[in-house]
Write an enzyme that holds these catalytic residues in place. Structure first.
Site, PDB file in Angstrom:
ATOM      1  N   LYS A 148       2.129  -3.116   7.429  1.00  0.00           N
ATOM      2  CA  LYS A 148       2.429  -3.300   6.000  1.00  0.00           C
ATOM      3  C   LYS A 148       3.877  -2.888   5.717  1.00  0.00           C
ATOM      4  O   LYS A 148       4.583  -3.533   4.936  1.00  0.00           O
ATOM      5  CB  LYS A 148       1.463  -2.493   5.127  1.00  0.00           C
ATOM      6  N   THR A 183       0.817  -1.211   0.000  1.00  0.00           N
ATOM      7  CA  THR A 183       0.000   0.000   0.000  1.00  0.00           C
ATOM      8  C   THR A 183       0.854   1.265   0.000  1.00  0.00           C
ATOM      9  O   THR A 183       1.985   1.258   0.494  1.00  0.00           O
ATOM     10  CB  THR A 183      -0.900  -0.003   1.254  1.00  0.00           C
ATOM     11  N   ASP A 184       0.266   2.361  -0.491  1.00  0.00           N
ATOM     12  CA  ASP A 184       0.963   3.658  -0.430  1.00  0.00           C
ATOM     13  C   ASP A 184       1.035   4.196   0.995  1.00  0.00           C
ATOM     14  O   ASP A 184       1.800   5.120   1.276  1.00  0.00           O
ATOM     15  CB  ASP A 184       0.274   4.684  -1.351  1.00  0.00           C
ATOM     16  N   GLU A 185       0.235   3.621   1.917  1.00  0.00           N
ATOM     17  CA  GLU A 185       0.202   4.164   3.278  1.00  0.00           C
ATOM     18  C   GLU A 185       1.533   3.997   4.011  1.00  0.00           C
ATOM     19  O   GLU A 185       1.770   4.667   5.012  1.00  0.00           O
ATOM     20  CB  GLU A 185      -0.926   3.511   4.088  1.00  0.00           C
ATOM     21  N   TYR A 245      -2.050  -0.287  11.014  1.00  0.00           N
ATOM     22  CA  TYR A 245      -2.146  -0.970   9.713  1.00  0.00           C
ATOM     23  C   TYR A 245      -0.932  -0.673   8.853  1.00  0.00           C
ATOM     24  O   TYR A 245      -0.244  -1.597   8.376  1.00  0.00           O
ATOM     25  CB  TYR A 245      -3.431  -0.547   8.982  1.00  0.00           C
TER      26      TYR A 245
HETATM   27  P1  NAD Z   1      -9.544  -7.376   2.129  1.00  0.00           P
HETATM   28  O1  NAD Z   1      -9.607  -7.072   3.599  1.00  0.00           O
HETATM   29  O2  NAD Z   1     -10.742  -7.129   1.297  1.00  0.00           O
HETATM   30  O3  NAD Z   1      -9.152  -8.909   1.920  1.00  0.00           O
HETATM   31  C1  NAD Z   1      -8.162  -9.548   2.669  1.00  0.00           C
HETATM   32  C2  NAD Z   1      -8.316 -11.059   2.447  1.00  0.00           C
HETATM   33  O4  NAD Z   1      -7.272 -11.706   3.184  1.00  0.00           O
HETATM   34  C3  NAD Z   1      -9.642 -11.631   2.943  1.00  0.00           C
HETATM   35  O5  NAD Z   1     -10.174 -12.525   1.992  1.00  0.00           O
HETATM   36  C4  NAD Z   1      -9.259 -12.363   4.229  1.00  0.00           C
HETATM   37  O6  NAD Z   1     -10.111 -13.466   4.514  1.00  0.00           O
HETATM   38  C5  NAD Z   1      -7.837 -12.804   3.906  1.00  0.00           C
HETATM   39  N1  NAD Z   1      -7.033 -13.027   5.110  1.00  0.00           N
HETATM   40  C6  NAD Z   1      -6.901 -12.194   6.171  1.00  0.00           C
HETATM   41  N2  NAD Z   1      -6.089 -12.750   7.090  1.00  0.00           N
HETATM   42  C7  NAD Z   1      -5.679 -13.940   6.585  1.00  0.00           C
HETATM   43  C8  NAD Z   1      -4.827 -14.974   7.053  1.00  0.00           C
HETATM   44  N3  NAD Z   1      -4.233 -14.885   8.253  1.00  0.00           N
HETATM   45  N4  NAD Z   1      -4.619 -16.064   6.263  1.00  0.00           N
HETATM   46  C9  NAD Z   1      -5.223 -16.156   5.047  1.00  0.00           C
HETATM   47  N5  NAD Z   1      -6.055 -15.232   4.567  1.00  0.00           N
HETATM   48  C10 NAD Z   1      -6.281 -14.121   5.325  1.00  0.00           C
HETATM   49  O7  NAD Z   1      -8.278  -6.596   1.596  1.00  0.00           O
HETATM   50  P2  NAD Z   1      -8.078  -5.819   0.216  1.00  0.00           P
HETATM   51  O8  NAD Z   1      -8.608  -4.457   0.355  1.00  0.00           O
HETATM   52  O9  NAD Z   1      -8.518  -6.687  -0.883  1.00  0.00           O
HETATM   53  O10 NAD Z   1      -6.484  -5.709   0.210  1.00  0.00           O
HETATM   54  C11 NAD Z   1      -5.682  -6.778  -0.328  1.00  0.00           C
HETATM   55  C12 NAD Z   1      -4.221  -6.384  -0.224  1.00  0.00           C
HETATM   56  O11 NAD Z   1      -3.998  -5.182  -0.956  1.00  0.00           O
HETATM   57  C13 NAD Z   1      -3.767  -6.086   1.204  1.00  0.00           C
HETATM   58  O12 NAD Z   1      -2.470  -6.581   1.357  1.00  0.00           O
HETATM   59  C14 NAD Z   1      -3.790  -4.567   1.295  1.00  0.00           C
HETATM   60  O13 NAD Z   1      -2.828  -4.126   2.211  1.00  0.00           O
HETATM   61  C15 NAD Z   1      -3.420  -4.185  -0.116  1.00  0.00           C
HETATM   62  N6  NAD Z   1      -3.935  -2.887  -0.597  1.00  0.00           N
HETATM   63  C16 NAD Z   1      -5.258  -2.577  -0.493  1.00  0.00           C
HETATM   64  C17 NAD Z   1      -5.728  -1.364  -1.016  1.00  0.00           C
HETATM   65  C18 NAD Z   1      -7.189  -0.978  -0.946  1.00  0.00           C
HETATM   66  O14 NAD Z   1      -7.531   0.163  -1.287  1.00  0.00           O
HETATM   67  N7  NAD Z   1      -8.093  -1.871  -0.544  1.00  0.00           N
HETATM   68  C19 NAD Z   1      -4.835  -0.482  -1.635  1.00  0.00           C
HETATM   69  C20 NAD Z   1      -3.477  -0.836  -1.709  1.00  0.00           C
HETATM   70  C21 NAD Z   1      -3.051  -2.052  -1.210  1.00  0.00           C
HETATM   71  O1  DAU Z   2      -4.215   3.946   0.404  1.00  0.00           O
HETATM   72  C1  DAU Z   2      -4.431   2.568   0.329  1.00  0.00           C
HETATM   73  C2  DAU Z   2      -5.281   2.120   1.485  1.00  0.00           C
HETATM   74  O2  DAU Z   2      -6.605   2.579   1.246  1.00  0.00           O
HETATM   75  C3  DAU Z   2      -5.262   0.611   1.683  1.00  0.00           C
HETATM   76  O3  DAU Z   2      -3.959   0.200   2.002  1.00  0.00           O
HETATM   77  C4  DAU Z   2      -6.239   0.194   2.796  1.00  0.00           C
HETATM   78  O4  DAU Z   2      -6.270  -1.207   2.915  1.00  0.00           O
HETATM   79  C5  DAU Z   2      -7.608   0.718   2.440  1.00  0.00           C
HETATM   80  O5  DAU Z   2      -8.527   0.400   3.468  1.00  0.00           O
HETATM   81  C6  DAU Z   2      -7.576   2.231   2.207  1.00  0.00           C
HETATM   82  O6  DAU Z   2      -7.310   2.931   3.446  1.00  0.00           O
HETATM   83  P1  DAU Z   2      -8.088   4.286   3.843  1.00  0.00           P
HETATM   84  O7  DAU Z   2      -8.028   4.421   5.303  1.00  0.00           O
HETATM   85  O8  DAU Z   2      -7.649   5.421   3.011  1.00  0.00           O
HETATM   86  O9  DAU Z   2      -9.581   3.862   3.350  1.00  0.00           O
HETATM   87  P2  DAU Z   2     -11.020   4.063   4.025  1.00  0.00           P
HETATM   88  O10 DAU Z   2     -12.033   3.702   2.984  1.00  0.00           O
HETATM   89  O11 DAU Z   2     -11.120   3.426   5.358  1.00  0.00           O
HETATM   90  O12 DAU Z   2     -11.081   5.649   4.227  1.00  0.00           O
HETATM   91  C7  DAU Z   2     -10.938   6.533   3.133  1.00  0.00           C
HETATM   92  C8  DAU Z   2     -10.998   7.952   3.685  1.00  0.00           C
HETATM   93  O13 DAU Z   2     -12.330   8.200   4.162  1.00  0.00           O
HETATM   94  C9  DAU Z   2     -10.082   8.177   4.877  1.00  0.00           C
HETATM   95  O14 DAU Z   2      -9.585   9.505   4.823  1.00  0.00           O
HETATM   96  C10 DAU Z   2     -11.001   8.027   6.093  1.00  0.00           C
HETATM   97  C11 DAU Z   2     -12.339   8.502   5.569  1.00  0.00           C
HETATM   98  N1  DAU Z   2     -13.540   7.865   6.121  1.00  0.00           N
HETATM   99  C12 DAU Z   2     -13.586   6.505   6.166  1.00  0.00           C
HETATM  100  C13 DAU Z   2     -14.690   5.853   6.669  1.00  0.00           C
HETATM  101  C14 DAU Z   2     -14.748   4.335   6.736  1.00  0.00           C
HETATM  102  C15 DAU Z   2     -14.607   8.635   6.546  1.00  0.00           C
HETATM  103  O15 DAU Z   2     -14.561   9.878   6.469  1.00  0.00           O
HETATM  104  N2  DAU Z   2     -15.708   8.004   7.043  1.00  0.00           N
HETATM  105  C16 DAU Z   2     -15.806   6.635   7.120  1.00  0.00           C
HETATM  106  O16 DAU Z   2     -16.835   6.111   7.611  1.00  0.00           O
END
Ligand code: NAD
Ligand code: DAU
Length: 351
Positions: free
Chosen positions: A161, A132-134, A157
């Site tokens: 990562k 992730t970019d975080e 988180y």
């Molecule tokens: P998600 O939470 O939707 O899915 C995570 C999956 O991992 C689920 O299916 C869960 O059951 C599985 N899991 C969790 N713990 C586990 C374990 N111990 N063993 C096996 N499986 C397990 O997550 P996502 O949003 O799809 O993110 C996927 C990856 O991409 C993550 O590594 C996250 O850090 C990264 N990422 C997410 C975003 C985003 O915006 N969602 C952006 C950049 C990177």
């Molecule tokens: O940048 C990549 C990341 O983006 C991933 O690595 C994470 O897995 C993914 O969850 C996401 O993280 P964020 O914290 O940015 O996403 P989230 O959807 O939780 O929140 C997006 C923005 O909205 C953040 O600034 C917090 C805000 N927010 C979020 C929720 C859930 C609100 O204002 N209200 C809300 O109820």
């Protein structure tokens, strides 16, 4: 090369899109999806591919070394696409240890086993870590995250990562394990669990419930359609250089409040509601602790080296996403009621 690929976390949001892409696009590959099926894992995300001959689902935990060992022994993987993680920042604030367990311990467990299995012949092997970019921290008004930006994670988180990224690089430098890392910005699209901002607000607009915006809604995120993210992973997996990091993003920055207003506007039109009706659902609530202000990715390296660029404009991607949720209310109802967690029992234990 005919890969045998272990995808971890393939039942989650990004993992399910990635699994579908690889299963359909590469029938010559064998894809094994290892997922623990936490609250975020949903096999209903993969219904359309579950009977494909090159696809297998295995329920299990990446922190269970014996179990992962047996899988490597049985399938003789040539590559790992590591998506499994605890992914929600708010949950990491209330339970940081769960994030250390899966994101750090789970990643090191996989690295250690891949290293042992591949040590006699590293040729054609790849451990691809999806990150992730975080990890780069929080930006002010200007600038972008590049691959050279120093790590500065601020939430449990992002710290977990960042730690996993460091271990992946350590295995490359110390043991020559062939690795690649990509760091992507915020994804949105179908199958997104409705605890994250966009799907949560789609669900609440549908049900005329309040739309909770943290703080003043001024925080900025850089949004990318999930289909574009997994296309980028495909390109990097096949053409990327081992040992390298690639940033993935779409130059698409939005303040949270603006994105929710755009969502309200589009949903009012699609639902035939009076213009402004959904916007009145917005409420400002207590800010997230340690809330990162701004993320923005510079994906020049990926564009110049591998020719990837995003395919969708944001308004179009958001419209597609809303349409998907409106056409898949059964999926949404199962997720919000918890019924999706029975799917594994009914689908896999009847065989
Ligand atoms: P998600 O939470 O939707 O899915 C995570 C999956 O991992 C689920 O299916 C869960 O059951 C599985 N899991 C969790 N713990 C586990 C374990 N111990 N063993 C096996 N499986 C397990 O997550 P996502 O949003 O799809 O993110 C996927 C990856 O991409 C993550 O590594 C996250 O850090 C990264 N990422 C997410 C975003 C985003 O915006 N969602 C952006 C950049 C990177
Ligand atoms: O940048 C990549 C990341 O983006 C991933 O690595 C994470 O897995 C993914 O969850 C996401 O993280 P964020 O914290 O940015 O996403 P989230 O959807 O939780 O929140 C997006 C923005 O909205 C953040 O600034 C917090 C805000 N927010 C979020 C929720 C859930 C609100 O204002 N209200 C809300 O109820």
């Amino acid at each position: 090369m005919n890969h045998i690929i272990l995808i971890t976390g393939g039942a989650g949001f990004i993992g399910s899109h990635l699994t579908r892409l690889f299963v359909n696009k590469y029938p010559q590959y064998k894809i094994v999806n290892l997922d623990k099926l936490t609250y975020a894992g949903n096999l209903e995300n993969l219904k359309d591919i579950e009977n494909q001959p090159n696809y297998t689902f295995v329920k299990g935990d990446i922190t269970n070394g014996d179990f992962v060992n047996d899988l490597f022994e049985g399938y003789k993987f040539t590559a790992v696409l590591h998506c499994a993680a605890e992914s929600h920042v708010d949950r990491s604030i209330s339970d940081p240890l769960a994030f250390v367990r899966t994101n750090v311990l789970g990643t090191v467990t996989l690295l250690q086993i891949a290293k042992e299995y591949w040590k006699d012949n590293l040729n054609g092997k790849l451990f691809y870590h999806i990150s992730t970019d975080e990890v780069y921290g929080s930006l002010g008004n200007n600038g972008f995250f590049t691959e050279e930006t120093p790590y500065d994670p601020r939430s449990p988180y992002s710290s977990s990562k960042a730690s996993s990224d460091h271990f992946v690089r350590a295995f490359y430098h110390t043991y020559n394990l062939p690795v690649i890392i990509s760091n992507c910005s915020n994804n949105y699209g179908p199958y997104h669990f409705p605890e994250k901002l966009i799907p949560l607000c789609i669900n609440n607009i549908l049900n005329k419930k309040p739309l909770p915006i943290y703080g003043k809604g001024e925080n900025v995120r850089d949004w990318l359609f999930v289909g574009d993210h997994v296309q980028a992973i495909d390109v990097i997996f096949h053409k990327g250089r081992t040992g390298e990091t690639y940033n993935i993003g779409g130059h698409n920055e939005w303040k949270n409040i603006d994105i929710i207003k755009e969502l309200c506007k589009q949903m009012d039109e699609k639902l035939g509601r009076e213009n402004g009706e959904s916007e009145r659902l917005i409420i400002f609530v207590k800010d997230r602790a340690g809330h990162d202000m701004r993320y923005a990715i510079d994906a020049t390296k990926l564009k110049n080296e591998l020719g990837w660029k995003p395919s969708l404009q944001f308004e179009e991607g958001l419209s597609k996403t809303i349409d998907w949720y409106l056409n898949n209310t059964e999926w949404l109802n199962h997720v919000t009621s918890g019924d999706y967690q029975n799917y594994y029992e009914t689908q896999y234990h009847k065989r």
